[in-house]
Motif scaffolding. Sequence first.
Motif, PDB file in Angstrom:
ATOM      1  N   LEU A 203      40.288  -0.728   3.665  1.00 24.25           N
ATOM      2  CA  LEU A 203      40.592  -0.303   2.309  1.00 24.25           C
ATOM      3  C   LEU A 203      40.310  -1.417   1.301  1.00 24.25           C
ATOM      4  O   LEU A 203      39.666  -1.200   0.283  1.00 24.25           O
ATOM      5  N   THR A 204      40.764  -2.634   1.618  1.00 28.95           N
ATOM      6  CA  THR A 204      40.626  -3.726   0.659  1.00 28.95           C
ATOM      7  C   THR A 204      39.167  -4.107   0.439  1.00 28.95           C
ATOM      8  O   THR A 204      38.745  -4.373  -0.676  1.00 28.95           O
ATOM      9  N   GLY A 207      35.643  -1.099  -0.915  1.00 31.73           N
ATOM     10  CA  GLY A 207      35.036  -0.903  -2.216  1.00 31.73           C
ATOM     11  C   GLY A 207      35.368   0.419  -2.877  1.00 31.73           C
ATOM     12  O   GLY A 207      35.061   0.621  -4.034  1.00 31.73           O
ATOM     13  N   PHE A 219      48.109   7.979   6.440  1.00 31.56           N
ATOM     14  CA  PHE A 219      48.990   7.410   5.430  1.00 31.56           C
ATOM     15  C   PHE A 219      49.175   8.384   4.274  1.00 31.56           C
ATOM     16  O   PHE A 219      50.277   8.631   3.808  1.00 31.56           O
ATOM     17  N   GLN A 220      48.041   8.938   3.834  1.00 35.98           N
ATOM     18  CA  GLN A 220      48.050   9.864   2.714  1.00 35.98           C
ATOM     19  C   GLN A 220      48.834  11.129   3.062  1.00 35.98           C
ATOM     20  O   GLN A 220      49.646  11.617   2.281  1.00 35.98           O
ATOM     21  N   ARG A 223      52.704  10.208   3.041  1.00 34.34           N
ATOM     22  CA  ARG A 223      53.471   9.821   1.868  1.00 34.34           C
ATOM     23  C   ARG A 223      52.949  10.401   0.562  1.00 34.34           C
ATOM     24  O   ARG A 223      53.603  10.295  -0.466  1.00 34.34           O
ATOM     25  N   PHE A 224      51.784  11.003   0.598  1.00 34.01           N
ATOM     26  CA  PHE A 224      51.261  11.598  -0.627  1.00 34.01           C
ATOM     27  C   PHE A 224      51.473  13.105  -0.571  1.00 34.01           C
ATOM     28  O   PHE A 224      51.907  13.721  -1.526  1.00 34.01           O
TER      29      PHE A 224
ATOM     30  N   ASP B 157      44.650   2.184  -4.656  1.00 32.82           N
ATOM     31  CA  ASP B 157      44.349   3.536  -4.205  1.00 32.82           C
ATOM     32  C   ASP B 157      45.519   4.471  -4.523  1.00 32.82           C
ATOM     33  O   ASP B 157      46.652   4.185  -4.133  1.00 32.82           O
ATOM     34  N   PRO B 158      45.231   5.588  -5.220  1.00 35.37           N
ATOM     35  CA  PRO B 158      46.331   6.500  -5.568  1.00 35.37           C
ATOM     36  C   PRO B 158      46.983   7.131  -4.338  1.00 35.37           C
ATOM     37  O   PRO B 158      48.117   7.588  -4.410  1.00 35.37           O
ATOM     38  N   ARG B 159      46.252   7.142  -3.217  1.00 32.60           N
ATOM     39  CA  ARG B 159      46.804   7.784  -2.021  1.00 32.60           C
ATOM     40  C   ARG B 159      47.818   6.897  -1.320  1.00 32.60           C
ATOM     41  O   ARG B 159      48.572   7.351  -0.477  1.00 32.60           O
ATOM     42  N   SER B 160      47.789   5.603  -1.601  1.00 30.27           N
ATOM     43  CA  SER B 160      48.693   4.719  -0.873  1.00 30.27           C
ATOM     44  C   SER B 160      49.553   3.842  -1.779  1.00 30.27           C
ATOM     45  O   SER B 160      50.314   3.032  -1.288  1.00 30.27           O
ATOM     46  N   SER B 161      49.435   3.978  -3.101  1.00 25.02           N
ATOM     47  CA  SER B 161      50.247   3.097  -3.945  1.00 25.02           C
ATOM     48  C   SER B 161      50.660   3.779  -5.237  1.00 25.02           C
ATOM     49  O   SER B 161      49.940   4.637  -5.762  1.00 25.02           O
ATOM     50  N   THR B 162      51.822   3.396  -5.748  1.00 28.90           N
ATOM     51  CA  THR B 162      52.324   3.995  -6.983  1.00 28.90           C
ATOM     52  C   THR B 162      51.509   3.587  -8.209  1.00 28.90           C
ATOM     53  O   THR B 162      51.210   4.440  -9.030  1.00 28.90           O
ATOM     54  N   LEU B 165      48.390   5.698  -8.288  1.00 25.85           N
ATOM     55  CA  LEU B 165      48.663   7.061  -8.746  1.00 25.85           C
ATOM     56  C   LEU B 165      48.887   7.070 -10.255  1.00 25.85           C
ATOM     57  O   LEU B 165      48.436   7.978 -10.966  1.00 25.85           O
ATOM     58  N   THR B 192      36.709  -3.183  -5.941  1.00 23.55           N
ATOM     59  CA  THR B 192      37.237  -2.537  -4.756  1.00 23.55           C
ATOM     60  C   THR B 192      38.559  -1.858  -5.092  1.00 23.55           C
ATOM     61  O   THR B 192      39.127  -2.068  -6.169  1.00 23.55           O
ATOM     62  N   VAL B 193      38.994  -1.021  -4.155  1.00 21.02           N
ATOM     63  CA  VAL B 193      40.225  -0.253  -4.323  1.00 21.02           C
ATOM     64  C   VAL B 193      41.158  -0.686  -3.196  1.00 21.02           C
ATOM     65  O   VAL B 193      40.832  -0.517  -2.034  1.00 21.02           O
ATOM     66  N   THR B 194      42.298  -1.283  -3.543  1.00 18.99           N
ATOM     67  CA  THR B 194      43.149  -1.854  -2.488  1.00 18.99           C
ATOM     68  C   THR B 194      44.282  -0.892  -2.103  1.00 18.99           C
ATOM     69  O   THR B 194      44.604   0.018  -2.858  1.00 18.99           O
ATOM     70  N   PRO B 195      44.886  -1.120  -0.931  1.00 16.32           N
ATOM     71  CA  PRO B 195      45.977  -0.230  -0.517  1.00 16.32           C
ATOM     72  C   PRO B 195      47.212  -0.327  -1.413  1.00 16.32           C
ATOM     73  O   PRO B 195      47.939   0.636  -1.543  1.00 16.32           O
ATOM     74  N   TRP B 197      49.543  -2.742  -4.747  1.00 19.19           N
ATOM     75  CA  TRP B 197      49.537  -3.675  -5.870  1.00 19.19           C
ATOM     76  C   TRP B 197      49.379  -5.114  -5.389  1.00 19.19           C
ATOM     77  O   TRP B 197      48.664  -5.915  -5.997  1.00 19.19           O
TER      78      TRP B 197
END
Lengths: 510, 329
Positions: A203-204, A207, A219-220, A223-224, B157-162, B165, B192-195, B197
């Motif tokens: 993920l990190t 990109g 994960f999604q 929790r999503f 990433d909106p799927r894994s972090s507030t 989202l 990039t998009v991280t998991p 904050w």
Amino acid sequence: MPSRLTLMAGGAAAFVALLTLGTLAAVIARAGGAGWPGVADWAALRFTVLQAALSAFLSVACAIPVARALARRRFPGRGIFITLLGAPFILPVIVAVMGLLAIFGRSGALNGILGAFGVEPLSVYGLKGVVLAHVFINLPLAVRLILQGWLAIPAERFRLAAALGFGPRDIARHLERPMLREVVPGIAVTIFLICLTSFAVALTLGGGPKATTIELAIFQAFRFDFDLGRAAMLAAMQLVICAATAALAARLSLPPAFGAGLDLAAQHWDAASPLSRLADAAAIGLAALLLLAPLAAVIAAGLPGVFRLPLAVWQSALWSVAVSLAATALALLLALPIALGRGRVLEITGMLPLATSALVVGTGLFLILRPVASPASLAMPVTALVNAVMALPFCLRALIPAARQVEADYARLADSLGLTGLARLRYLTLPRLRRPLGFAAGLTAAMSMGDLGVVALFADPDRATLPLQLYRLMSAYRMEDAAAAAVLLMALSFALFWLFDRGGRTDAAA
Amino acid sequence: MMKSLMIAGLLLPTALLAEDKPVLNIYTYDSFISEWGPGPKVEAAFEAECGCDVKFTGSGDGAALLARLLLEGDTTEADVVLGLDTNLTAKAAESGLFADSGLKDVAYDLPVAWDDPVFVPYDWGYFAFVYDKTKVTEVPADFEALAASNLKVVIEDPRSSTPGLGLLLWVKSAYGDKAEEVWKNLADNIVTVTPGWTEAYGLFLKGEADMVLSYTTSPAYHLIAENDDSKAAAPFNEGHYLQVEVAAKVATTDQSELADRFLAFMVTDGFQSVIPETNWMYPAVMPKGGINAGFDTLITPAKALLYPAGEAAKVRDAALAEWQAALSR
């Protein structure tokens, strides 16, 4: 007493199955059935398999020349270099990624050098970044395991090869390739499976949403969408891939037939040519650069702050060491019977933890144990246990080939002497397994140190592990303290690994 | 008789006495209970006046917290859940696991009106792109200017972090049907998009990006705790999306009265004065003594964007699909 051993092996395997398949079943039961993956999940599956296959292939392909070079060269600092090689594998992912970016990132050292020559900066993000990070993390593991294979070829065979006037090509054909055929499939599959469940690295460095892995989809779902059924379905997909690849690897790997030796240090007469010296020096040099430069960056960033770390961090460090030692003892108790018991089903069961989703295991255990006891009060045993089971596949990777060889080389002699049961274990098996046992113990201890508390659901509010504390420091903006905590974590993991690994190597004249 | 009882009481070890106190179980996210979060101070302050024992249980972030509560259902031990935000409250309310707070007429210092009977806000902040003033000189004034610039940003990433989202809903609320277009234009700015904050902010501080999606209050940390005034948040003309963090009483609690007292305590100075310099957010009710002057240096967005709880849940999935489509190309 083969029956008692079989029983123990069966017990260990059943335990592992409970923790992997049982937890999954608990999640499915709670969800009231499994869901069905959506279009995005299939795309995630494709990306996951692609990056994992590439990572595994590259890790092994790069590891072979490095392992060969280390097997046939002696140079000052070789021992410490081999130990240091293990570091990327045991670092918490976030620390490894930060170290890697200090070298390969947008404002990393590499782009600094390129920029000085007027070259456009390279971007590390995307599939290449994910694969680079996975190779960085897994190459050392591959080197260590393949090196073990090399060291397991008896010195007498090299002597005989020299006497017969074998050139490098003949040695490769008669000694090295059969050995690689034995060890490489298992190692490649292991790395493939590690990368299959990759979450934070993918993920990190990925990109963007193109680099979505199954683990992220799980994960999604959790929790999503709060869709336990779909999470369970995705976790089951991972397990199926795991079982299939593990079975394939077991089929591909052939046992070698080198016979026993007298444990002499091997001399490599074939490696004297200047060309091979150059090749070996290049392999070791490049590996050192790739692996040690990011580590040096991590150390440089954190070392000055280590002695200013708050007391809470030191307490966490102690706690983590305790958890890690417990996990190590447990892992060996599980791994030895499985390694000695043999049998394909046992072996595949032992690989399952690699492909299990930490999130699903945690949730399943939570569902199973919560009616019995308060999760927070189980923090220590559960963390140690899950760490032990997660490290089991690596222990088996180190132990199984060695155990097989002991049987191949000495079983008939031992049988004819009536050496069975505990006596056989004590006088034959354990001494011959000393080196891989030490390595397995060291690896488990170090991995357990670096693990992010396995499952947040069992967190003990009063006792945080060191990686969790590191994460908390970062969440509180305290990046300098976090960098220092990373160095402390690395030093401790490392010390544990070194102690165990060295304990296992005392008999090797290497 | 009375006397000897009193002596016995004095002789009892304090640990035993503690067991007699009622226990208030509060579920929250992990960073709240950390050494450096608000948890320890809040616990001490409330315990000093409640005659009770506060027990925090931390799990991940807000979404992980809700997931845990849904998993435990009505067998949960939680009396209070603290740490959901407005993007999660619809799902939380739908579960039927929460009870009315009973709090009335609190004078909140929020940028929006607040009349939710269940969820009590305890802090808030605006999402914003944070940058280093010494490195970025031409600061974009909106998403379109950011997309047109060469600036590199790291987002979550909106799927894994507030916060991820939050950004998704920020763009959606500001641009509606044009949101996908905006994301397409932003794609080449996103490093990039991280998991979460933590990773994003870490990458930003390492110099991997010019800007990071964080909060308008982030520069206050650097200013107050590190004496470093180089960080700033970029004010955007579209307005800034708001995050309001809330707590609520769990319906199945066996400490109903204590839970009510805690929620009431939460909006008083004893709790609110701890928030700014531990959670680095704005207090929901301004403490009497005000807050650290460092917060006065921050940007104050002219317009607050926020979907009502029910609507956030409705637009979420479509917005996520647009985001994925735009960034996957």
